[in-house]
Scaffold this active site. Structure first.
Site, PDB file in Angstrom:
ATOM      1  N   GLU A  54       8.050  56.713  52.613  1.00  0.00           N
ATOM      2  CA  GLU A  54       6.916  55.836  52.704  1.00  0.00           C
ATOM      3  C   GLU A  54       7.215  54.723  53.273  1.00  0.00           C
ATOM      4  O   GLU A  54       6.378  53.590  53.828  1.00  0.00           O
ATOM      5  CB  GLU A  54       6.190  56.003  52.044  1.00  0.00           C
ATOM      6  CG  GLU A  54       4.435  55.902  52.517  1.00  0.00           C
ATOM      7  CD  GLU A  54       3.027  56.848  51.203  1.00  0.00           C
ATOM      8  OE1 GLU A  54       3.510  56.505  50.156  1.00  0.00           O
ATOM      9  OE2 GLU A  54       2.386  57.014  51.800  1.00  0.00           O
ATOM     10  N   HIS A  80      23.728  76.953  45.485  1.00  0.00           N
ATOM     11  CA  HIS A  80      23.488  79.157  45.377  1.00  0.00           C
ATOM     12  C   HIS A  80      22.359  79.206  46.377  1.00  0.00           C
ATOM     13  O   HIS A  80      22.364  79.946  46.976  1.00  0.00           O
ATOM     14  CB  HIS A  80      23.028  79.357  44.316  1.00  0.00           C
ATOM     15  CG  HIS A  80      24.142  79.518  43.229  1.00  0.00           C
ATOM     16  ND1 HIS A  80      25.184  80.190  43.006  1.00  0.00           N
ATOM     17  CD2 HIS A  80      24.253  78.710  42.612  1.00  0.00           C
ATOM     18  CE1 HIS A  80      26.255  80.369  42.194  1.00  0.00           C
ATOM     19  NE2 HIS A  80      26.066  78.733  41.765  1.00  0.00           N
ATOM     20  N   LYS A 109      -5.096  61.932  58.443  1.00  0.00           N
ATOM     21  CA  LYS A 109      -6.640  61.806  58.551  1.00  0.00           C
ATOM     22  C   LYS A 109      -7.755  61.670  59.233  1.00  0.00           C
ATOM     23  O   LYS A 109      -8.928  62.156  59.167  1.00  0.00           O
ATOM     24  CB  LYS A 109      -6.895  60.345  57.268  1.00  0.00           C
ATOM     25  CG  LYS A 109      -5.659  60.569  56.132  1.00  0.00           C
ATOM     26  CD  LYS A 109      -6.339  59.234  55.247  1.00  0.00           C
ATOM     27  CE  LYS A 109      -5.204  59.101  54.138  1.00  0.00           C
ATOM     28  NZ  LYS A 109      -5.022  57.722  53.773  1.00  0.00           N
TER      29      LYS A 109
HETATM   30  O1  PA5 Z   1       2.304  54.098  48.346  1.00  0.00           O
HETATM   31  C1  PA5 Z   1       0.729  54.651  49.093  1.00  0.00           C
HETATM   32  O2  PA5 Z   1       0.491  53.305  48.911  1.00  0.00           O
HETATM   33  C2  PA5 Z   1       0.268  56.074  49.389  1.00  0.00           C
HETATM   34  O3  PA5 Z   1       1.342  57.292  48.917  1.00  0.00           O
HETATM   35  C3  PA5 Z   1      -1.270  55.891  48.720  1.00  0.00           C
HETATM   36  O4  PA5 Z   1      -0.135  56.118  46.885  1.00  0.00           O
HETATM   37  C4  PA5 Z   1      -1.396  57.374  48.692  1.00  0.00           C
HETATM   38  O5  PA5 Z   1      -1.963  57.287  49.484  1.00  0.00           O
HETATM   39  C5  PA5 Z   1      -2.808  57.696  47.435  1.00  0.00           C
HETATM   40  O6  PA5 Z   1      -3.503  56.376  47.711  1.00  0.00           O
HETATM   41  P1  PA5 Z   1      -4.749  55.457  46.808  1.00  0.00           P
HETATM   42  O7  PA5 Z   1      -4.101  55.287  45.497  1.00  0.00           O
HETATM   43  O8  PA5 Z   1      -5.327  54.508  47.384  1.00  0.00           O
HETATM   44  O9  PA5 Z   1      -5.736  56.540  47.155  1.00  0.00           O
END
Ligand code: PA5
Length: 447
Positions: A289, A310, A424
């Site tokens: 990410e 394996h 989303k």
């Molecule tokens: O690293 C990030 O910002 C994302 O992976 C969030 O942790 C994830 O989308 C969850 O978001 P939130 O804590 O706002 O529900």
């Protein structure tokens, strides 16, 4: 202090030591930009000094809240969250737990997760289980608006209220969210839940050392002070005053960027202990990410060896030569199992008699590393002396800081995630969410 160590000798057949050390000035500058908060995404750099800024009072509050929940004699603590609001706690709890904790007598509750998927089967089965157990829960969302955990919480909130009555249910729910924004904040204020704040300047995937990770880890019975101490020591050992030659996150960032420049676009995090499976999932989120943007970035993958030797072992040995591996090694296991002698030796294993199982595991590790290097896969090794809270704290901070430096070296902003919005938008359009009318029309034409 003893530190985790980093060994990248087994990349030298592919990239030179000089080429790695040529990153020194650039990465030291990136480190300064991270700590001085002058680089890209500088609104989200609170995690750089998070370990040294956690106060004793904050830790005591997490511990006291955990103790209060555990004192209710709960069998299960449900943590509702996704992404960074889930993976850090899962990674640390799994790494430290008995592999069969769910089937053994325990002092502390078992930690289960919800809201990390939208599977109807999963939610049905979890709710059925919870009917038969004593439980409490934490709902975690920084934005307070993420669909997956909000949906799971809507269901589990009704269930817990039905089971215990509203007042007791509210006493069994902890909310961890933004200080003021988001639906979860307003809901928690209305219901009067105990809440913890996720700092504004700490993004989800860098938040394991906030209440997001620490509360569940404390409920599971692990030492959050030792975890934070490990992170503090790694923060100090990799600050702006620590030169590249001694700065492990800086070196890791340099090696992986140099490998990437030389065509190695997939990094596989390898473990030889199944307890580290979710540590790799946390790492995949952190790097994927943070770096996968602007049509670039190393693809983070993970394997559990020797199981996956394996299966995926074949590809790693002889498939496309775009891979490198980072082996997460634990020097000493916690337990001791020696291989017995067998008078008949029908299985032919007497040559191992008297050895510890870990010696076999270590030879699998070494043999695999050499074979993969021979097959064209450079290997980096990160060694933890032991699998405990302290070294996990070091490792978490090591990977976080290296990720920031590495993202800056790649030229991206490692602290945003614009790409996660696309799914989303489509999902809301397909579900006809109010406000998405135009998108709904447009997407329906494509079906
Ligand atoms: O690293 C990030 O910002 C994302 O992976 C969030 O942790 C994830 O989308 C969850 O978001 P939130 O804590 O706002 O529900």
């Amino acid at each position: 202090m003893e530190k985790i160590s980093l060994n990248f000798n087994k990349t030298f057949d592919f990239i030179s030591k000089d080429s790695i050390f040529s990153y020194k000035e650039e990465i030291e500058n990136h480190n300064r930009a991270l700590f001085n908060k002058t680089g890209k995404g500088n609104d989200f750099l609170g995690w750089t000094t998070l370990p040294t800024s956690i106060t004793d009072a904050e830790l005591a509050d997490f511990e006291a809240t955990a103790a209060k929940l555990v004192a209710k004699n709960i069998d299960i603590f449900v943590v509702i969250g996704i992404g960074g609001s889930y993976l850090g706690a899962k990674a640390v709890v799994d790494a430290l737990s008995d592999s069969f904790a769910h089937l053994k007598e325990r002092k502390n509750p078992f930690i289960l997760f919800a809201g990390q998927n939208i599977s109807e089967d999963y939610l049905f089965e979890l709710r059925e289980l919870l009917k038969t157990k004593e439980y409490a829960m934490a709902v975690i969302s920084k934005s307070g608006t993420t669909t997956e955990p909000a949906l799971a919480f809507r269901l589990l909130k009704q269930d817990i209220e039905e089971k215990y009555g509203k007042a007791e249910a509210n006493d069994r729910i902890v909310a961890i969210t933004d200080a003021s924004k988001g639906a979860l904040r307003s809901l928690s204020t209305t219901e009067g839940y105990k809440t913890f704040v996720i700092p504004d300047d700490v993004g989800g995937r860098y938040s394991v050392l906030t209440p997001v990770g620490l509360l569940a880890i404390a409920v599971a019975g692990f030492d959050i002070r030792a975890l934070v101490k490990g992170a503090v020591d790694m923060q100090k050992a990799s600050g702006v005053d620590v030169p590249f030659e001694e700065n492990l996150p800086a070196q890791y960032a340099a090696v992986r960027n140099e490998l990437y420049k030389n065509g190695k676009s997939v990094e596989i995090l390898v473990n030889y202990n199944p307890k580290l499976h979710f540590l790799a999932e946390w790492w995949k989120q952190l790097y994927g990410e943070s770096e996968g943007k602007e049509n670039k970035g190393i693809f983070p993958a993970a394997v559990d060896f020797s199981s996956d030797l394996h299966s995926m072992g074949q590809y790693i040995q002889e498939g496309e030569r775009t891979l490198f591996e980072t082996v997460l090694s634990v020097a000493s296991p916690d337990r001791e199992v020696r291989i017995p002698t067998d008078a008949d030796d029908l299985d032919g294993l007497n040559f191992l008699a008297g050895k510890r199982v870990d010696e076999v595991n270590k030879m699998a590790e070494l043999g695999t590393m050499l074979a993969h290097v021979d097959g064209g896969v450079p290997n980096i090794q990160v060694v933890m002396p032991k699998l405990n809270e302290y070294y996990l704290g070091q490792l978490i901070y090591f990977f976080e800081l290296a990720c920031g430096m590495s993202g800056y070296t790649l030229g991206v902003n490692p602290f945003d995630q614009p790409g996660v919005e696309a799914y989303k938008k489509n999902m809301f359009a397909l579900l006809e969410k109010p406000g998405f009318e135009e998108a709904t029309k447009a997407i329906k034409k494509r079906l």
